[in-house]
Write an enzyme that holds these catalytic residues in place. Sequence first.
Site, mmCIF file in Angstrom:
data_model
loop_
_atom_site.group_PDB
_atom_site.id
_atom_site.type_symbol
_atom_site.label_atom_id
_atom_site.label_comp_id
_atom_site.label_asym_id
_atom_site.label_seq_id
_atom_site.Cartn_x
_atom_site.Cartn_y
_atom_site.Cartn_z
ATOM 1 C CG HIS A 81 -2.082 0.884 1.112
ATOM 2 N ND1 HIS A 81 -2.018 2.233 1.307
ATOM 3 C CD2 HIS A 81 -3.357 0.592 0.773
ATOM 4 C CE1 HIS A 81 -3.219 2.743 1.095
ATOM 5 N NE2 HIS A 81 -4.049 1.781 0.769
ATOM 6 C CG ASP B 80 -8.516 -4.390 -2.655
ATOM 7 O OD1 ASP B 80 -9.723 -4.196 -2.467
ATOM 8 O OD2 ASP B 80 -7.751 -3.536 -3.132
HETATM 9 N N1 ACO Z 1 3.941 -7.901 -4.563
HETATM 10 C C1 ACO Z 1 5.280 -7.954 -4.708
HETATM 11 N N2 ACO Z 1 6.083 -6.866 -4.616
HETATM 12 C C2 ACO Z 1 5.515 -5.697 -4.347
HETATM 13 C C3 ACO Z 1 4.126 -5.561 -4.167
HETATM 14 C C4 ACO Z 1 3.337 -6.708 -4.274
HETATM 15 N N3 ACO Z 1 2.023 -6.650 -4.104
HETATM 16 N N4 ACO Z 1 3.826 -4.267 -3.919
HETATM 17 C C5 ACO Z 1 4.993 -3.597 -3.941
HETATM 18 N N5 ACO Z 1 6.022 -4.467 -4.210
HETATM 19 C C6 ACO Z 1 7.437 -4.133 -4.263
HETATM 20 C C7 ACO Z 1 7.763 -3.316 -5.511
HETATM 21 O O1 ACO Z 1 8.084 -4.137 -6.596
HETATM 22 C C8 ACO Z 1 8.930 -2.488 -5.012
HETATM 23 O O2 ACO Z 1 10.051 -3.321 -4.987
HETATM 24 P P1 ACO Z 1 11.538 -2.722 -5.296
HETATM 25 O O3 ACO Z 1 11.804 -1.755 -4.190
HETATM 26 O O4 ACO Z 1 12.433 -3.913 -5.312
HETATM 27 O O5 ACO Z 1 11.444 -2.042 -6.641
HETATM 28 C C9 ACO Z 1 8.569 -2.184 -3.562
HETATM 29 O O6 ACO Z 1 7.728 -3.277 -3.150
HETATM 30 C C10 ACO Z 1 7.849 -0.863 -3.349
HETATM 31 O O7 ACO Z 1 6.686 -0.869 -4.150
HETATM 32 P P2 ACO Z 1 6.091 0.400 -4.896
HETATM 33 O O8 ACO Z 1 5.662 -0.009 -6.269
HETATM 34 O O9 ACO Z 1 7.025 1.569 -4.780
HETATM 35 O O10 ACO Z 1 4.827 0.741 -4.025
HETATM 36 P P3 ACO Z 1 3.730 1.802 -4.412
HETATM 37 O O11 ACO Z 1 3.445 2.566 -3.181
HETATM 38 O O12 ACO Z 1 4.083 2.587 -5.623
HETATM 39 O O13 ACO Z 1 2.486 0.878 -4.840
HETATM 40 C C11 ACO Z 1 0.628 -0.564 -4.649
HETATM 41 C C12 ACO Z 1 1.497 0.498 -3.958
HETATM 42 C C13 ACO Z 1 0.171 -0.050 -6.038
HETATM 43 C C14 ACO Z 1 -0.592 -0.811 -3.798
HETATM 44 C C15 ACO Z 1 1.471 -1.844 -4.819
HETATM 45 O O14 ACO Z 1 1.888 -2.299 -3.548
HETATM 46 C C16 ACO Z 1 0.693 -2.937 -5.552
HETATM 47 O O15 ACO Z 1 0.677 -2.945 -6.782
HETATM 48 N N6 ACO Z 1 0.049 -3.873 -4.793
HETATM 49 C C17 ACO Z 1 -0.755 -4.915 -5.406
HETATM 50 C C18 ACO Z 1 -2.068 -4.344 -5.908
HETATM 51 C C19 ACO Z 1 -3.028 -4.028 -4.781
HETATM 52 O O16 ACO Z 1 -3.248 -4.840 -3.884
HETATM 53 N N7 ACO Z 1 -3.634 -2.837 -4.872
HETATM 54 C C20 ACO Z 1 -4.632 -2.399 -3.889
HETATM 55 C C21 ACO Z 1 -4.127 -1.250 -3.083
HETATM 56 S S1 ACO Z 1 -5.261 -0.821 -1.834
HETATM 57 C C22 ACO Z 1 -6.446 0.005 -2.654
HETATM 58 O O17 ACO Z 1 -6.274 0.720 -3.580
HETATM 59 C C23 ACO Z 1 -7.772 -0.246 -2.159
#
Ligand code: ACO
Length: 430
Positions: free
Chosen positions: A307, A364
């Site tokens: 998140h 979620d």
């Molecule tokens: N699975 C595996 N790796 C992940 C995940 C995940 N779900 N989420 C983040 N990471 C990793 C990224 O690859 C990144 O790794 P790195 O540092 O090696 O490059 C690191 O964790 C940081 O992630 P960011 O992309 O910078 O996080 P950001 O804040 O931009 O994105 C988000 C947040 C979009 C929610 C992301 O975690 C994601 O895509 N999660 C899965 C989708 C999801 O569940 N979305 C619902 C969010 S809640 C809502 O909107 C109701």
Amino acid sequence: MEDTATIRLGSENFEFPLLKGTEGEMALDTRTLRAKSGFIAFDEGYGNTGSCLSDITFIDGEKGILRHRGYPIEQLAEHSGFLETAMLVIYGDLPPEECFDAFRFSVRENASIHTGMHHHFDGFPSYAHPMAILSAMLNSLGAYYPEMSSNDREQDLAHFNETAALLISKVRTIAAMTYRMKMGLPFVYPDHNRRYAENFLHMMFSKPYNDYVDEHGAAKALDLFLMLHADHEQNCSTSTVRMVASGGANLFASVSAGVCALWGPSHGGANMAVIQMLEDIHKSGDDGTRFIQAAKEGKAKLMGFGHRVYKNYDPRAKILGKSAEGILKSMDIKDPMLDIAKRLEQAALEDPYFIERKLYPNVDFYSGIILKAIGIPVEMFTVMFAIGRMPGWIANWKEIADNPKSRIHRPRQIYTGATLRDYVAMGERE
Ligand code: ACO
């Protein structure tokens, strides 16, 4: 602590005010940065940008705290319901009995859709995504209420109470009608004797001469789901609603844009993606180990994890995770997806990849399992999120509309394209 900060840019010092929220959150007020220095603040993705002052919802992502108007989400989940929380989010406090009754009455009275709108559904193919239909329908709905969707702020605000109750009621009816249309089933009219969530299930699942009966507490589970989604401060869809509202657009147009923003898999679409992921894992015979490895190698994403704001447990995920087992049990459902989800959660919480990146389950992760148990088809999951989020969108629209000093939202950019060049004609072109 000082109430200003000095920034040195080149050889010059510039002073900017500091802002402090009621929960102690600090911000540097850079509104005059460009006028004073010629610089802009660059913050792609707005991860570090406060776009507004807001009284509605407080989140401390490091501690896993979520409060609406000061009330912790855990207390609301235990004692409140969707409609009461909707009023809290929109109006700022828990409503006295007579106000709550009046709101409930207005929601009940506004449940039906103008029959003229029934024909709009005929124009969509049965394979249309329900979020596309929902967004189009909410915008069209405004056309039936020109006095509430005038784009004249004063007039739109004069009708605000009615518009808020109408949207909370009709978004549910439109959602149920969307499902019926896609299934080729006749529309079911709302039943004024049923409560909010149960009425939705009735409109979704009643059959001719066989009215929907909630035998296993599905309406209560749905009410909890909706309540937990009521608001979540400046997320992608709510910021979109505020952005559209800042240009003076009416509430119907603004929430319709919110639905589009919610649709994507990184936001509201994640609840669908979680179930698809769990089903794929189940079908492949994996116990979750291979999937976790793929996520760590960047070949997959553990949907429902991570998140932008929470670097700790999303408190809503904790509540839903705990409730999921009881809900499935009361419905006498054994879903292998719940076991897979629990195994994935356990494995991820013990894995350095997820620990270092502070990736925890978000709202979620378990919500889809609950929706599935209620009988909601996967394609409708994000629509369910939209129904739940409607109070938050409405409350945020109102904050913009009520603020006479509100300016149109208009971020700047750093241009990285071609520099000035001369046009050279390449012959005659049409
Ligand atoms: N699975 C595996 N790796 C992940 C995940 C995940 N779900 N989420 C983040 N990471 C990793 C990224 O690859 C990144 O790794 P790195 O540092 O090696 O490059 C690191 O964790 C940081 O992630 P960011 O992309 O910078 O996080 P950001 O804040 O931009 O994105 C988000 C947040 C979009 C929610 C992301 O975690 C994601 O895509 N999660 C899965 C989708 C999801 O569940 N979305 C619902 C969010 S809640 C809502 O909107 C109701």
